[in-house]
Design an enzyme around this catalytic site. Sequence first.
Site, PDB file in Angstrom:
ATOM      1  N   HIS A  86       0.856  -1.193   0.000  1.00 12.70           N
ATOM      2  CA  HIS A  86       0.000   0.000   0.000  1.00 12.70           C
ATOM      3  C   HIS A  86       0.888   1.237   0.000  1.00 12.70           C
ATOM      4  CE1 HIS A  86      -3.430   2.593   0.716  1.00 12.70           C
ATOM      5  NE2 HIS A  86      -2.621   3.276   1.498  1.00 12.70           N
ATOM      6  N   ASP A 165     -15.254   2.768   7.491  1.00 13.21           N
ATOM      7  CA  ASP A 165     -14.207   3.664   6.986  1.00 13.21           C
ATOM      8  C   ASP A 165     -14.716   4.493   5.826  1.00 13.21           C
ATOM      9  OD1 ASP A 165     -11.472   4.694   6.665  1.00 13.21           O
ATOM     10  OD2 ASP A 165     -11.670   3.714   4.731  1.00 13.21           O
ATOM     11  N   LYS A 191      -8.750  -1.560   5.968  1.00  9.03           N
ATOM     12  CA  LYS A 191      -9.039  -2.112   4.636  1.00  9.03           C
ATOM     13  C   LYS A 191      -8.039  -3.210   4.272  1.00  9.03           C
ATOM     14  CE  LYS A 191      -9.208   2.173   3.351  1.00  9.03           C
ATOM     15  NZ  LYS A 191      -9.354   3.521   2.837  1.00  9.03           N
TER      16      LYS A 191
HETATM   17  N1  URA Z   1      -5.938   6.723   2.507  1.00 13.17           N
HETATM   18  C1  URA Z   1      -6.907   6.074   3.193  1.00 13.17           C
HETATM   19  O1  URA Z   1      -7.380   5.020   2.794  1.00 13.17           O
HETATM   20  N2  URA Z   1      -7.339   6.636   4.356  1.00 13.17           N
HETATM   21  C2  URA Z   1      -6.852   7.785   4.848  1.00 13.17           C
HETATM   22  O2  URA Z   1      -7.288   8.201   5.892  1.00 13.17           O
HETATM   23  C3  URA Z   1      -5.850   8.442   4.119  1.00 13.17           C
HETATM   24  C4  URA Z   1      -5.411   7.879   2.957  1.00 13.17           C
END
Ligand code: URA
Length: 435
Positions: A86, A165, A191
């Site tokens: 990521h 989220d 995630k």
């Molecule tokens: N990317 C995400 O998925 N969440 C955040 O809070 C910031 C960047």
Amino acid sequence: MSEPFDAVDVITHKRDRHELADDEIRWVVDAYTRGAVADEQMSALAMAVLLNGMTRREISTWTTAMIASGERMDFSALSRPTADKHSTGGVGDKITLPLAPLVAVFGVAVPQLSGRGLGHTGGTLDKLESIAGWQASLSGDAMLRQLDDVGAVVCAAGSGLAPADKKLYALRDVTGTVEAIPLIASSIMSKKIAEGTGALVLDVKVGSGAFMKTQEDATELARTMVDLGTDAGVTTVALLTDMSTPLGLTAGNALEVRESVEVLAGGGPPDVVELTVRLAEEMLEAAGRGGQDVAAALADGRAMDVWRRMVAAQGGDPDAALPTAKHTDDVLAPADGVITSMDAYAVGVAAWRLGAGRARKEDPVQAGAGVELHVKPGASVRAGERMMTLHTDTPDRFERARAALEGAVFVAPEGSRPVLGPVVIDRIGGADAGR
Ligand code: URA
């Protein structure tokens, strides 16, 4: 049904710098997701978290509560280990494209659930969608089949992963609370943990083109995410990497696919190759398959073979010509000299204004739009030499893109020696932290 807690109590606890109890956290995340806590209450709590922070235990419980709000994927039926990467997002960051097939060459499956770009950073799905026929949406079964057959999937995250989220991120976006490190870390990691990967390598960007502008903040974010991953049983390592200068020589969807294909063909800009190889080594190590000659798989075409199969498996034609913009315009060097800096944020904003990015999530993007760099810091230029080419289908955008680039490139007198920092600044987590 009466609720076990009162949202105002939870807000005032955090406002008054108390540590929230696990039950309070679990309740507030769940109640917000089902609508029993109002947006204005969650906004106040997010602001209290931004101002007063959270302990490791609070962040861990918050993340677990967000994971519990939705489904979890399960790759345990696969015959290979899994590893994902990521990136916290940057300008010209196309690394996923060569990286996923490269890692798959070595028998590690890469289940990469990606997003679309918003603001000045591009999204991996937007890039891949510039390939004729390529489809971002896959069912869970199709994803598993592709992971077994090809070894790598890049596709859209379904709405079932961490719905808490999704709701909270949209709220943070409009309440000035995106920058809270506990909330960024729990958002990303909820995630990734729900996605079910066995190993995770985080590319935490530092510099003008990144979320985190200072190494101190980036280190805190990286450390927090590594702890969350480790606590959840995911082998997690973070690299802090430079985002003061754009990565590679392109920012824009099809332009970045072209550059990624160059890397897969054994060429491409040295910084993109270096970061791709380093992240691949970290992913393989984290998945228990370290010690491989990763660069050789770029040079000899094995990664390219997996790329072609990965694109074709999702309906794309790897041989189709990539879209190009209808109009181009060159940015010229103002004087003779040496380029000592090139601001990543300015280049990202220019690419966005040319049509490569979107201002609202429902906006379309132009596949061919973006910025192509002909030089990078360290290069000598002559007055009037081409430094960049701007690409767009809508030439009325050139003026605003040029305005974004005003002062973005610093040309020092000839003979100056620019200080060029490393691509990989630090490493956090794993056996040799701080290497
Ligand atoms: N990317 C995400 O998925 N969440 C955040 O809070 C910031 C960047």
